[in-house]
Scaffold this motif. Structure first.
Motif, PDB file in Angstrom:
ATOM      1  N   THR A 227       0.591  70.486 -58.150  1.00  8.01           N
ATOM      2  CA  THR A 227       0.933  70.086 -56.777  1.00  8.01           C
ATOM      3  C   THR A 227      -0.078  69.144 -56.130  1.00  8.01           C
ATOM      4  OG1 THR A 227      -0.125  72.073 -55.847  1.00  8.01           O
ATOM      5  CG2 THR A 227       2.228  72.212 -56.369  1.00  8.01           C
ATOM      6  N   LEU A 228      -1.297  69.077 -56.629  1.00  4.34           N
ATOM      7  CA  LEU A 228      -2.291  68.150 -56.074  1.00  4.34           C
ATOM      8  C   LEU A 228      -1.916  66.731 -56.524  1.00  4.34           C
ATOM      9  CD1 LEU A 228      -4.894  67.989 -54.413  1.00  4.34           C
ATOM     10  CD2 LEU A 228      -6.186  68.217 -56.547  1.00  4.34           C
ATOM     11  N   PRO A 229      -1.475  65.869 -55.605  1.00  2.00           N
ATOM     12  CA  PRO A 229      -0.822  64.602 -55.969  1.00  2.00           C
ATOM     13  C   PRO A 229      -1.472  63.779 -57.072  1.00  2.00           C
ATOM     14  CG  PRO A 229      -0.721  64.916 -53.615  1.00  2.00           C
ATOM     15  CD  PRO A 229      -1.545  66.050 -54.148  1.00  2.00           C
ATOM     16  N   GLN A 230      -2.698  63.310 -56.902  1.00  2.69           N
ATOM     17  CA  GLN A 230      -3.304  62.425 -57.897  1.00  2.69           C
ATOM     18  C   GLN A 230      -3.550  63.152 -59.209  1.00  2.69           C
ATOM     19  OE1 GLN A 230      -6.821  60.375 -56.608  1.00  2.69           O
ATOM     20  NE2 GLN A 230      -7.288  59.591 -58.649  1.00  2.69           N
ATOM     21  N   VAL A 231      -4.072  64.358 -59.129  1.00  2.68           N
ATOM     22  CA  VAL A 231      -4.353  65.140 -60.338  1.00  2.68           C
ATOM     23  C   VAL A 231      -3.066  65.461 -61.085  1.00  2.68           C
ATOM     24  CG1 VAL A 231      -5.304  67.316 -61.214  1.00  2.68           C
ATOM     25  CG2 VAL A 231      -6.457  66.107 -59.360  1.00  2.68           C
ATOM     26  N   ARG A 232      -2.006  65.775 -60.353  1.00  2.00           N
ATOM     27  CA  ARG A 232      -0.701  66.056 -60.969  1.00  2.00           C
ATOM     28  C   ARG A 232      -0.219  64.861 -61.787  1.00  2.00           C
ATOM     29  NH1 ARG A 232       3.550  66.031 -56.592  1.00  2.00           N
ATOM     30  NH2 ARG A 232       3.026  63.828 -56.792  1.00  2.00           N
ATOM     31  N   ASP A 233      -0.303  63.664 -61.206  1.00  2.00           N
ATOM     32  CA  ASP A 233       0.135  62.464 -61.920  1.00  2.00           C
ATOM     33  C   ASP A 233      -0.722  62.210 -63.154  1.00  2.00           C
ATOM     34  OD1 ASP A 233       2.009  62.192 -59.929  1.00  2.00           O
ATOM     35  OD2 ASP A 233       0.883  60.672 -58.812  1.00  2.00           O
ATOM     36  N   GLU A 234      -2.031  62.430 -63.025  1.00  2.00           N
ATOM     37  CA  GLU A 234      -2.931  62.234 -64.168  1.00  2.00           C
ATOM     38  C   GLU A 234      -2.626  63.236 -65.276  1.00  2.00           C
ATOM     39  OE1 GLU A 234      -6.774  60.600 -61.553  1.00  2.00           O
ATOM     40  OE2 GLU A 234      -6.639  62.708 -62.158  1.00  2.00           O
ATOM     41  N   PHE A 235      -2.298  64.466 -64.883  1.00  2.00           N
ATOM     42  CA  PHE A 235      -1.968  65.456 -65.908  1.00  2.00           C
ATOM     43  C   PHE A 235      -0.715  65.068 -66.678  1.00  2.00           C
ATOM     44  CE2 PHE A 235       0.847  68.921 -67.104  1.00  2.00           C
ATOM     45  CZ  PHE A 235       0.115  69.424 -68.173  1.00  2.00           C
ATOM     46  N   TRP A 236       0.337  64.680 -65.967  1.00  2.00           N
ATOM     47  CA  TRP A 236       1.586  64.360 -66.664  1.00  2.00           C
ATOM     48  C   TRP A 236       1.445  63.129 -67.541  1.00  2.00           C
ATOM     49  CZ3 TRP A 236       4.516  68.118 -67.543  1.00  2.00           C
ATOM     50  CH2 TRP A 236       4.757  69.126 -66.605  1.00  2.00           C
ATOM     51  N   ASP A 237       0.628  62.172 -67.144  1.00  2.00           N
ATOM     52  CA  ASP A 237       0.334  61.019 -68.014  1.00  2.00           C
ATOM     53  C   ASP A 237      -0.340  61.495 -69.296  1.00  2.00           C
ATOM     54  OD1 ASP A 237       1.420  59.210 -66.261  1.00  2.00           O
ATOM     55  OD2 ASP A 237      -0.495  58.625 -65.354  1.00  2.00           O
ATOM     56  N   LEU A 238      -1.309  62.377 -69.150  1.00  3.54           N
ATOM     57  CA  LEU A 238      -2.014  62.951 -70.303  1.00  3.54           C
ATOM     58  C   LEU A 238      -1.050  63.718 -71.192  1.00  3.54           C
ATOM     59  CD1 LEU A 238      -4.668  63.851 -71.780  1.00  3.54           C
ATOM     60  CD2 LEU A 238      -4.757  65.753 -70.136  1.00  3.54           C
ATOM     61  N   TYR A 239      -0.222  64.536 -70.582  1.00  2.00           N
ATOM     62  CA  TYR A 239       0.721  65.358 -71.347  1.00  2.00           C
ATOM     63  C   TYR A 239       1.706  64.491 -72.136  1.00  2.00           C
ATOM     64  CZ  TYR A 239       4.600  68.420 -72.443  1.00  2.00           C
ATOM     65  OH  TYR A 239       5.594  69.088 -73.113  1.00  2.00           O
ATOM     66  N   LYS A 240       2.289  63.510 -71.471  1.00  2.20           N
ATOM     67  CA  LYS A 240       3.288  62.659 -72.141  1.00  2.20           C
ATOM     68  C   LYS A 240       2.680  61.857 -73.296  1.00  2.20           C
ATOM     69  CE  LYS A 240       4.597  60.776 -68.268  1.00  2.20           C
ATOM     70  NZ  LYS A 240       5.259  59.861 -67.306  1.00  2.20           N
ATOM     71  N   ASP A 241       1.454  61.384 -73.097  1.00  4.05           N
ATOM     72  CA  ASP A 241       0.806  60.549 -74.115  1.00  4.05           C
ATOM     73  C   ASP A 241       0.353  61.341 -75.339  1.00  4.05           C
ATOM     74  OD1 ASP A 241       1.206  58.381 -72.522  1.00  4.05           O
ATOM     75  OD2 ASP A 241      -0.868  58.180 -71.850  1.00  4.05           O
ATOM     76  N   PHE A 242      -0.108  62.573 -75.142  1.00  2.00           N
ATOM     77  CA  PHE A 242      -0.784  63.263 -76.244  1.00  2.00           C
ATOM     78  C   PHE A 242      -0.263  64.663 -76.599  1.00  2.00           C
ATOM     79  CE2 PHE A 242      -3.961  60.378 -74.337  1.00  2.00           C
ATOM     80  CZ  PHE A 242      -4.176  59.554 -75.431  1.00  2.00           C
ATOM     81  N   PHE A 243       0.478  65.284 -75.693  1.00  3.14           N
ATOM     82  CA  PHE A 243       0.849  66.678 -75.945  1.00  3.14           C
ATOM     83  C   PHE A 243       2.338  66.926 -76.159  1.00  3.14           C
ATOM     84  CE2 PHE A 243      -2.970  67.529 -73.001  1.00  3.14           C
ATOM     85  CZ  PHE A 243      -3.844  67.385 -74.064  1.00  3.14           C
ATOM     86  N   HIS A 244       3.178  66.120 -75.546  1.00  2.00           N
ATOM     87  CA  HIS A 244       4.616  66.411 -75.567  1.00  2.00           C
ATOM     88  C   HIS A 244       5.183  66.424 -76.986  1.00  2.00           C
ATOM     89  CE1 HIS A 244       8.572  66.940 -73.908  1.00  2.00           C
ATOM     90  NE2 HIS A 244       9.020  65.830 -74.470  1.00  2.00           N
ATOM     91  N   GLN A 245       4.874  65.412 -77.770  1.00  2.00           N
ATOM     92  CA  GLN A 245       5.391  65.359 -79.143  1.00  2.00           C
ATOM     93  C   GLN A 245       4.866  66.519 -79.983  1.00  2.00           C
ATOM     94  OE1 GLN A 245       7.819  63.507 -80.519  1.00  2.00           O
ATOM     95  NE2 GLN A 245       8.116  62.752 -78.429  1.00  2.00           N
ATOM     96  N   ARG A 246       3.627  66.884 -79.775  1.00  2.00           N
ATOM     97  CA  ARG A 246       3.048  68.011 -80.512  1.00  2.00           C
ATOM     98  C   ARG A 246       3.770  69.309 -80.157  1.00  2.00           C
ATOM     99  NH1 ARG A 246      -2.004  67.253 -82.809  1.00  2.00           N
ATOM    100  NH2 ARG A 246      -2.553  69.439 -82.481  1.00  2.00           N
ATOM    101  N   LEU A 247       4.160  69.432 -78.881  1.00  2.00           N
ATOM    102  CA  LEU A 247       4.907  70.612 -78.454  1.00  2.00           C
ATOM    103  C   LEU A 247       6.285  70.636 -79.122  1.00  2.00           C
ATOM    104  CD1 LEU A 247       4.615  73.010 -76.325  1.00  2.00           C
ATOM    105  CD2 LEU A 247       6.123  71.625 -74.890  1.00  2.00           C
ATOM    106  N   LEU A 248       6.972  69.484 -79.137  1.00  2.00           N
ATOM    107  CA  LEU A 248       8.295  69.394 -79.761  1.00  2.00           C
ATOM    108  C   LEU A 248       8.230  69.709 -81.253  1.00  2.00           C
ATOM    109  CD1 LEU A 248       9.772  66.172 -78.072  1.00  2.00           C
ATOM    110  CD2 LEU A 248      10.169  68.551 -77.443  1.00  2.00           C
ATOM    111  N   GLN A 249       7.128  69.328 -81.891  1.00  2.00           N
ATOM    112  CA  GLN A 249       6.964  69.554 -83.331  1.00  2.00           C
ATOM    113  C   GLN A 249       6.500  70.973 -83.662  1.00  2.00           C
ATOM    114  OE1 GLN A 249       4.182  66.432 -84.236  1.00  2.00           O
ATOM    115  NE2 GLN A 249       5.702  64.811 -83.916  1.00  2.00           N
ATOM    116  N   GLY A 250       6.196  71.747 -82.630  1.00  2.00           N
ATOM    117  CA  GLY A 250       5.768  73.123 -82.854  1.00  2.00           C
ATOM    118  C   GLY A 250       4.306  73.277 -83.207  1.00  2.00           C
TER     119      GLY A 250
END
Length: 279
Positions: A227-250
């Motif tokens: 919910t903290l605006p700037q930090v929230r956006d930075e987190f989702w950028d980080l997640y999409k770039d490095f974590f999302h595919q790893r999550l999908l792959q298990g």
């Protein structure tokens, strides 16, 4: 003159007697009692709400909450294939007995890693081809440097042989962190922006990363990682770039550490079923 004094004295006694028998006093007393009852009731409700908030969410509730937050923050709708790939097993279900206090984090990590917890989380030697430098098994992400340090207190008993990496910008230079990450790291804790920067310059590795702990506790102003605006956006950028595919792959599990609204989980369950039916 002498006969007037007793009369005044008797009137005074009479007035005192009336004041003691004044029915308005009894009414006030009842009103006060009613206020106390209401106060006690509100306190009980507050305690109940706190108890419910401190109860760890189930894997299903975490899944629903996380997907809703992801789609809302990024303005996207995940496809049915992506939704099928993100399973309840991708989320760590915390023990209700341990609670969600910072000092319970170490116990939760032990339970999450099972019999191998000591080997994965405590040992401090590099193993060529298996344990790469600067690649943590657990990455803790929070809103601030202070909160990152608080969360590390919860795993202090696990980091005696292998010190945790502090990955935030306050009072720490990138060069210092790069040097630290040339050793074995089992735990790392930091803020989204600095974590992303260290991954970008290839100082922080992801070869061993099997769990990210996302701090859901709110700060004194009521803001959290989502919910903290700037930090929230930075987190989702980080997640999409490095974590999302790893999550999908298990290859990655998520631990939502802190209060997670269960209603969102119930709401999303229906959406997911509807999406699969329309596939």
């Amino acid at each position: 003159m002498g006969s007037g004094k007793p009369e005044r004295h008797s009137k005074t006694k009479e007035k005192k007697g009336l004041s003691l028998r004044n029915p308005s006093k009894k009414i006030n007393f009842k009103k006060k009692t009613g206020i106390n009852k209401k106060t006690d009731q509100s306190k009980n409700e507050e305690n109940q709400n706190k108890s419910e908030a401190s109860t760890p969410a189930s894997a299903s509730q975490q899944l629903g909450f996380f997907i809703n937050e992801f789609q809302s923050a990024n303005g996207v709708q995940l496809s049915s294939i992506e939704l099928e790939s993100i399973k309840e097993t991708c989320f760590v279900e915390l023990s209700q007995e341990s609670g969600q206090d910072v000092m319970a984090l170490g116990s939760h990590m032990k339970a999450a890693f099972g019999p191998s917890w000591k080997q994965v989380l405590c040992e401090g030697k590099l193993v060529e081809g298996i344990i790469d430098p600067g690649s943590p098994a657990v990455l803790i992400i929070s809103t601030s440097a202070l909160r990152s340090l608080e969360l590390l207190r919860g795993v202090r008993s696990l980091t005696k042989e292998c010190h945790a990496a502090k990955l935030f910008s306050k009072h720490m230079k990138v060069e210092e962190q790069v040097a630290m990450l040339k050793n074995r790291v089992n735990f790392a804790s930091g803020t989204p922006s600095r974590v992303k920067k260290l991954i970008d310059i290839e100082a922080l590795g992801l070869s061993r990363l099997t769990m990210i702990v996302l701090d859901m506790h709110a700060d004194v102003k009521g803001y959290s990682l989502f919910t903290l605006p700037q930090v929230r956006d930075e987190f989702w950028d980080l997640y999409k770039d490095f974590f999302h595919q790893r999550l999908l792959q298990g290859h990655l599990r998520i631990c939502l550490f802190g209060p997670t609204p269960s209603a969102n989980g119930k709401e999303f369950k229906g959406k997911k079923e509807e999406s699969l039916m329309n596939k």
